[in-house]
Scaffold this motif. Structure first.
Motif, PDB file in Angstrom:
ATOM      1  N   PHE A  91       4.178   3.206   9.443  1.00  0.00           N
ATOM      2  CA  PHE A  91       3.417   3.175  10.691  1.00  0.00           C
ATOM      3  C   PHE A  91       2.110   3.949  10.560  1.00  0.00           C
ATOM      4  O   PHE A  91       1.560   4.437  11.535  1.00  0.00           O
ATOM      5  N   GLY A  92       1.623   4.064   9.311  1.00  0.00           N
ATOM      6  CA  GLY A  92       0.383   4.794   9.061  1.00  0.00           C
ATOM      7  C   GLY A  92      -0.770   3.862   8.805  1.00  0.00           C
ATOM      8  O   GLY A  92      -1.164   3.081   9.688  1.00  0.00           O
ATOM      9  N   HIS A  93      -1.310   3.935   7.582  1.00  0.00           N
ATOM     10  CA  HIS A  93      -2.546   3.207   7.257  1.00  0.00           C
ATOM     11  C   HIS A  93      -2.415   2.458   5.929  1.00  0.00           C
ATOM     12  O   HIS A  93      -1.722   2.906   5.017  1.00  0.00           O
ATOM     13  N   LEU A  94      -3.145   1.349   5.813  1.00  0.00           N
ATOM     14  CA  LEU A  94      -3.132   0.543   4.576  1.00  0.00           C
ATOM     15  C   LEU A  94      -3.944   1.222   3.481  1.00  0.00           C
ATOM     16  O   LEU A  94      -5.074   1.643   3.717  1.00  0.00           O
ATOM     17  N   CYS A  95      -3.379   1.289   2.281  1.00  0.00           N
ATOM     18  CA  CYS A  95      -4.139   1.765   1.131  1.00  0.00           C
ATOM     19  C   CYS A  95      -4.884   0.580   0.500  1.00  0.00           C
ATOM     20  O   CYS A  95      -4.663  -0.579   0.860  1.00  0.00           O
ATOM     21  N   ASN A  96      -5.755   0.881  -0.445  1.00  0.00           N
ATOM     22  CA  ASN A  96      -6.544  -0.175  -1.099  1.00  0.00           C
ATOM     23  C   ASN A  96      -5.650  -1.263  -1.688  1.00  0.00           C
ATOM     24  O   ASN A  96      -5.942  -2.461  -1.544  1.00  0.00           O
ATOM     25  N   ASP A  97      -4.574  -0.851  -2.365  1.00  0.00           N
ATOM     26  CA  ASP A  97      -3.700  -1.841  -3.011  1.00  0.00           C
ATOM     27  C   ASP A  97      -2.987  -2.716  -1.978  1.00  0.00           C
ATOM     28  O   ASP A  97      -2.795  -3.908  -2.194  1.00  0.00           O
ATOM     29  N   ASP A  98      -2.584  -2.110  -0.839  1.00  0.00           N
ATOM     30  CA  ASP A  98      -1.954  -2.897   0.242  1.00  0.00           C
ATOM     31  C   ASP A  98      -2.921  -3.953   0.760  1.00  0.00           C
ATOM     32  O   ASP A  98      -2.539  -5.103   1.020  1.00  0.00           O
ATOM     33  N   GLN A 115       2.714  11.876   4.197  1.00  0.00           N
ATOM     34  CA  GLN A 115       3.812  10.953   4.492  1.00  0.00           C
ATOM     35  C   GLN A 115       3.484  10.041   5.657  1.00  0.00           C
ATOM     36  O   GLN A 115       3.809   8.854   5.655  1.00  0.00           O
ATOM     37  N   ARG A 116       2.826  10.597   6.687  1.00  0.00           N
ATOM     38  CA  ARG A 116       2.468   9.797   7.860  1.00  0.00           C
ATOM     39  C   ARG A 116       1.479   8.709   7.462  1.00  0.00           C
ATOM     40  O   ARG A 116       1.639   7.541   7.807  1.00  0.00           O
ATOM     41  N   ILE A 117       0.446   9.084   6.717  1.00  0.00           N
ATOM     42  CA  ILE A 117      -0.606   8.125   6.352  1.00  0.00           C
ATOM     43  C   ILE A 117      -0.047   7.007   5.477  1.00  0.00           C
ATOM     44  O   ILE A 117      -0.361   5.836   5.682  1.00  0.00           O
ATOM     45  N   ALA A 118       0.783   7.375   4.514  1.00  0.00           N
ATOM     46  CA  ALA A 118       1.309   6.378   3.570  1.00  0.00           C
ATOM     47  C   ALA A 118       2.515   5.634   4.126  1.00  0.00           C
ATOM     48  O   ALA A 118       2.971   4.662   3.522  1.00  0.00           O
ATOM     49  N   GLY A 119       3.027   6.063   5.283  1.00  0.00           N
ATOM     50  CA  GLY A 119       4.267   5.503   5.828  1.00  0.00           C
ATOM     51  C   GLY A 119       4.082   4.131   6.460  1.00  0.00           C
ATOM     52  O   GLY A 119       2.967   3.612   6.573  1.00  0.00           O
TER      53      GLY A 119
END
Ligand SMILES: [Zn+2]
Ligand SMILES: [Zn+2]
Length: 254
Positions: free
Chosen positions: A187-194, A181-185
């Motif tokens: 205030f976390g980190h961008l995923c490839n699609d983002d 949840q933290r990573i995908a939130g």
């Protein structure tokens, strides 16, 4: 102007930007000796650096900054918020400078534009760095893109862009639910699609280098990151560079 990475990911980050005799190290998440060895791989000695710029207080970015700066008598620049969060680290060091995350400043030949980002730190920034002709955008460690981020990065000549995770790999992976949840939130980190979506929102017509950075070893692969960014840009996948955790990437010229 040229730039190279000493390594990128949750185990440590460092990126050198050079214009003439000005060389700035963005973050140092490596121990003193390791950082020097990584610099040597780029043909540099610690004394060749002009200053260290910090993005935020997470250990993979700031972990080695104070010790490396003290050992090699380098000035350090960080936002007032970052410095407030880690003031004890820099106690007794005289050349530590604070700045506001919305104010542009210069370090010798390089113009530094801090870019405020949503991330779970006190006053986190990323940077657009220019020599008056070319501009490099460095963007890792943010949960979501914003119109401010996109306005800052639009029209850059090179981008180092976070591709932290593939969302399906993160969701099906072994991390505890709270960490996922933290990573995908926000205030976390961008995923490839983002990261791919961000590219579609900005002017990329000047881009001569695009490099995917801060990849999770557990939740991403270089091929997935390349596929996402090349899909957004309409370029060949092998044109997208990867900033590796161990080997970073070699000098790129602008
Ligand atoms: Zn990080
Ligand atoms: Zn971080």
């Amino acid at each position: 102007m040229r730039f190279a990475s000493l390594g990128s990911g949750s185990e440590g980050n460092g990126l050198v930007v050079e214009a003439g005799a000005t060389r700035i190290l963005i973050d140092c998440g490596f121990a003193v000796r390791d950082a020097a060895a990584r610099l040597a791989r780029c043909g540099l000695a610690p004394g060749d650096l002009t200053a260290i710029l910090v993005t935020h207080e997470h250990a993979d970015h700031i972990g080695g900054v104070a010790a490396f700066a003290a050992r090699h008598a380098l000035p350090v620049w960080a936002t007032f918020g970052t410095l407030a969060e880690v003031s004890e680290r820099f106690e007794g060091m005289t050349h530590v400078y604070g700045f506001d995350s919305h104010n542009t400043f210069a370090i010798d030949a390089l113009e530094i534009v801090p870019v405020a980002v949503p991330h779970d730190a006190r006053e986190p920034v990323q940077y657009v760095i220019g020599d008056g002709v070319r501009r490099l955008g460095v963007l890792t460690d943010l949960g979501v893109s914003t119109t401010h981020v996109e306005a800052c990065l639009s029209g850059c000549d090179a981008l180092v862009l976070e591709c932290n995770h593939d969302i399906a790999m993160l969701e099906s992976g072994s991390y505890p639910h709270s960490l996922k949840q933290r990573i995908a939130g926000r205030f976390g980190h961008l995923c490839n699609d983002d990261a791919a979506r961000l590219l579609m929102h900005i002017d990329t017509s000047h881009l001569v280098h695009i490099i995917a950075a801060h990849l999770s070893k557990e939740n991403n692969t270089p091929d997935l990151a390349r596929a996402a960014l090349s899909g957004a840009l309409g370029c060949a996948p092998d044109w997208v560079g990867i900033a590796g955790q161990d080997d970073g990437f070699d000098w790129r010229e602008l």
